[in-house]
Write a protein that holds these residues in place. Structure first.
Motif, PDB file in Angstrom:
ATOM      1  N   ALA A   1       0.850  -1.189   0.000  1.00 51.76           N
ATOM      2  CA  ALA A   1       0.000   0.000   0.000  1.00 51.76           C
ATOM      3  C   ALA A   1       0.885   1.238   0.000  1.00 51.76           C
ATOM      4  N   ARG A   2       0.449   2.262  -0.673  1.00 51.86           N
ATOM      5  CA  ARG A   2       1.226   3.501  -0.697  1.00 51.86           C
ATOM      6  C   ARG A   2       1.024   4.232   0.631  1.00 51.86           C
ATOM      7  N   ARG A   3       2.131   4.681   1.209  1.00 48.58           N
ATOM      8  CA  ARG A   3       2.102   5.255   2.557  1.00 48.58           C
ATOM      9  C   ARG A   3       2.528   6.715   2.533  1.00 48.58           C
ATOM     10  N   TRP A   4       1.759   7.523   3.222  1.00 48.30           N
ATOM     11  CA  TRP A   4       2.083   8.929   3.407  1.00 48.30           C
ATOM     12  C   TRP A   4       2.211   9.239   4.901  1.00 48.30           C
ATOM     13  N   THR A   5       3.065  10.180   5.219  1.00 52.15           N
ATOM     14  CA  THR A   5       3.034  10.835   6.531  1.00 52.15           C
ATOM     15  C   THR A   5       2.527  12.244   6.299  1.00 52.15           C
ATOM     16  N   VAL A   6       1.553  12.663   7.090  1.00 47.32           N
ATOM     17  CA  VAL A   6       0.941  13.970   6.880  1.00 47.32           C
ATOM     18  C   VAL A   6       0.797  14.702   8.203  1.00 47.32           C
ATOM     19  N   LEU A   7       1.002  15.992   8.178  1.00 42.57           N
ATOM     20  CA  LEU A   7       0.670  16.888   9.281  1.00 42.57           C
ATOM     21  C   LEU A   7      -0.509  17.739   8.818  1.00 42.57           C
ATOM     22  N   HIS A   8      -1.513  17.878   9.670  1.00 39.18           N
ATOM     23  CA  HIS A   8      -2.703  18.608   9.249  1.00 39.18           C
ATOM     24  C   HIS A   8      -3.295  19.392  10.420  1.00 39.18           C
ATOM     25  N   HIS A   9      -4.172  20.302  10.089  1.00 37.37           N
ATOM     26  CA  HIS A   9      -4.867  21.095  11.106  1.00 37.37           C
ATOM     27  C   HIS A   9      -5.967  20.272  11.758  1.00 37.37           C
ATOM     28  N   SER A  10      -6.164  20.533  13.050  1.00 37.64           N
ATOM     29  CA  SER A  10      -7.262  19.945  13.808  1.00 37.64           C
ATOM     30  C   SER A  10      -7.656  20.961  14.877  1.00 37.64           C
ATOM     31  N   ALA A  11      -8.403  20.516  15.870  1.00 40.60           N
ATOM     32  CA  ALA A  11      -8.814  21.404  16.962  1.00 40.60           C
ATOM     33  C   ALA A  11      -8.849  20.614  18.252  1.00 40.60           C
ATOM     34  N   ASP A  12      -8.461  21.269  19.352  1.00 41.98           N
ATOM     35  CA  ASP A  12      -8.536  20.593  20.643  1.00 41.98           C
ATOM     36  C   ASP A  12      -9.918  20.782  21.259  1.00 41.98           C
ATOM     37  N   ALA A  13     -10.084  20.305  22.482  1.00 39.91           N
ATOM     38  CA  ALA A  13     -11.384  20.348  23.139  1.00 39.91           C
ATOM     39  C   ALA A  13     -11.882  21.766  23.377  1.00 39.91           C
ATOM     40  N   HIS A  14     -10.966  22.735  23.358  1.00 41.55           N
ATOM     41  CA  HIS A  14     -11.333  24.133  23.579  1.00 41.55           C
ATOM     42  C   HIS A  14     -11.488  24.898  22.276  1.00 41.55           C
ATOM     43  N   GLY A  15     -11.358  24.200  21.150  1.00 36.82           N
ATOM     44  CA  GLY A  15     -11.525  24.846  19.850  1.00 36.82           C
ATOM     45  C   GLY A  15     -10.280  25.483  19.282  1.00 36.82           C
ATOM     46  N   ALA A  16      -9.138  25.333  19.941  1.00 35.61           N
ATOM     47  CA  ALA A  16      -7.903  25.934  19.442  1.00 35.61           C
ATOM     48  C   ALA A  16      -7.393  25.158  18.232  1.00 35.61           C
ATOM     49  N   ASP A  17      -6.891  25.884  17.249  1.00 36.34           N
ATOM     50  CA  ASP A  17      -6.311  25.286  16.048  1.00 36.34           C
ATOM     51  C   ASP A  17      -4.975  24.653  16.407  1.00 36.34           C
ATOM     52  N   ILE A  18      -4.820  23.360  16.134  1.00 43.85           N
ATOM     53  CA  ILE A  18      -3.596  22.641  16.472  1.00 43.85           C
ATOM     54  C   ILE A  18      -3.144  21.802  15.276  1.00 43.85           C
ATOM     55  N   ALA A  19      -1.899  21.356  15.320  1.00 46.14           N
ATOM     56  CA  ALA A  19      -1.361  20.460  14.303  1.00 46.14           C
ATOM     57  C   ALA A  19      -1.348  19.033  14.836  1.00 46.14           C
ATOM     58  N   VAL A  20      -1.707  18.083  13.993  1.00 47.63           N
ATOM     59  CA  VAL A  20      -1.717  16.662  14.345  1.00 47.63           C
ATOM     60  C   VAL A  20      -1.052  15.892  13.211  1.00 47.63           C
ATOM     61  N   SER A  21      -0.352  14.815  13.565  1.00 47.03           N
ATOM     62  CA  SER A  21       0.283  13.961  12.564  1.00 47.03           C
ATOM     63  C   SER A  21      -0.551  12.709  12.331  1.00 47.03           C
ATOM     64  N   ALA A  22      -0.378  12.123  11.152  1.00 47.10           N
ATOM     65  CA  ALA A  22      -1.139  10.923  10.797  1.00 47.10           C
ATOM     66  C   ALA A  22      -0.400  10.166   9.709  1.00 47.10           C
TER      67      ALA A  22
END
Length: 421
Positions: A85-106
């Protein structure tokens, strides 16, 4: 690309911003910039992922962007571990429980070959506990943290699904991992699918959440957060041995007098202090227990944890009964997955001989979800199966659940065996 156990620099902040720095050593991850930025699902080509030690580099300041917007992505090419399977590592925007914009990896995985007519549905895979150090992020590991997860994910890929596997906030990215903070984890699960659609071509609008242990809890929170992806069709959630009853964790660990269980309790306290800004880890634990916790946080779950040698549960968790009860209530408020109804179909999977998440706890979660008005909660219990081998025994029922709710036809399926230990 195995998980390293001896590396990390991690800041643990309380309400006043006090920090503890965990010692960092060499050999955590490749410091060189990754090559081969991914793209192809729309939105242009983001820059390649880069690391500093085991921590993914995030722009500072992080410019606001909608959830799922890629920050960086690297195409790793065909991955033999996952059937090419083709594999990517990605960093993307998300939000924490308080609504703050955060970065998450996947990690993103897409089966080899052309997509079927209508595109590939997506399984958002939520992993079980690996640790809280950035070196413990599944995206750093060839097997995404556990050999049994390879078998589970390969089954999804063979059935024609693309997979988006979040690391969760603070695991691989700056800041402490928000361990068992349900809203943070659920948001990250949903937003990994949004990121996948910006990176991968050939995806359908249908997606599912599935997770194990910590990830089972995350999958239930993701089901309640599915409206974060309003243009997509959420088929349902699979929660395998979901973490629950967090109000009982601390007193249970103390009463058990098993130092090996302290890791979960300490991770939970660390996660709690990231989201409840009235709490500070060093003030909660005191200097001696804080030093023990700091060493534990630098190790991954499967390490031998020499830092716990000779430490009693009472020493590591020095709380009077009233304080224990108050912390338990707070942990439950942020993390128990059965505090609100789930409007979509749910399959809850449990091993009858699970020594980590007792079967009676999971049965209670199902009863509570139904009592709260969840319209479609199904249960499958596998007598004699434990916390991990239930994944192998349940895979065919999981694929059938997906197929019955808008996914790929289940087709021929054989349960897989999970080696002991």
């Amino acid at each position: 690309m195995g998980i390293s156990s001896t590396c990390r620099t991690k800041a643990i902040g309380g309400a006043l911003g006090a920090v503890l720095l965990l010692a960092a050593t060499q050999g955590c991850a490749d410091d060189a910039p990754a090559t081969g930025a991914g793209g192809g699902g729309g939105g242009g080509n983001p820059p390649a992922v880069e690391t500093s030690g085991a921590t993914y580099r995030i722009p500072r300041p992080l410019a606001p962007a909608p959830a799922g917007t890629p920050i960086a992505a690297t195409d790793r090419g065909p991955d033999a571990t996952f059937g090419r399977a083709r594999r990517w590592t990605v960093l993307h925007h998300s939000a924490d429980a308080h609504g703050a914009d955060i970065a998450v990896s996947a990690t993103l995985l897409v089966p080899d070959g052309p997509p079927p007519e209508g595109g590939r549905p997506v399984v958002a895979w939520a992993h079980g506990t690996t640790g809280v150090a950035d070196a413990c992020a599944p995206s750093h590991a060839a097997n995404l943290g556990d050999a049994v997860y390879v078998q589970e994910i390969r089954a999804f890929l063979r059935a024609g699904y693309a997979v988006a596997a979040t690391d969760y906030p603070g695991l691989g990215t700056p800041g402490m991992h928000t361990y068992l903070v349900g809203a943070d984890e659920g948001n990250a699960v949903v937003d990994s699918v949004l990121a996948a659609r910006r990176i991968l071509p050939g995806l359908s609008a249908t997606w599912f959440a599935a997770g194990h242990s910590q990830g089972g809890q995350a999958a239930l929170f993701a089901a309640r957060a599915a409206q974060r992806a309003p243009g997509l069709r959420f088929g349902g959630a699979v929660a395998v041995a979901p973490a629950s009853h967090l109000d009982t964790m601390l007193p249970g660990v103390i009463a058990a007098h098993q130092p090996a269980q302290l890791t979960f309790a300490l991770y939970s306290l660390a996660g709690l202090t990231t989201t409840d800004r009235s709490l500070s880890l060093d003030r909660l634990l005191g200097p001696t227990a804080t030093r023990t916790a700091t060493r534990v946080f630098g190790e991954c779950l499967k390490d031998r944890h020499p830092s716990l040698n000779g430490v009693t549960t009472e020493q590591a968790l020095p709380f009077p009964p009233a304080r224990l009860a108050a912390l338990g209530r707070t942990m439950a408020a942020y993390g128990n997955p059965d505090r609100a109804a789930v409007p979509s179909p749910v399959l809850i999977v449990q091993g009858g001989n699970d020594l980590d998440v007792p079967a009676q706890w999971t049965a209670q979660v199902a009863r509570n979800l139904r009592a709260l008005g969840s319209p479609a909660v199904a249960e499958r219990t596998y007598p004699g199966r434990g916390h991990d081998d239930v994944l192998g025994q349940s895979i065919c029922d999981v694929l059938t659940f997906f197929g019955e709710h808008g996914g790929r036809p289940a087709g021929k399926c054989t349960p897989f065996a999970v080696p002991p230990g």
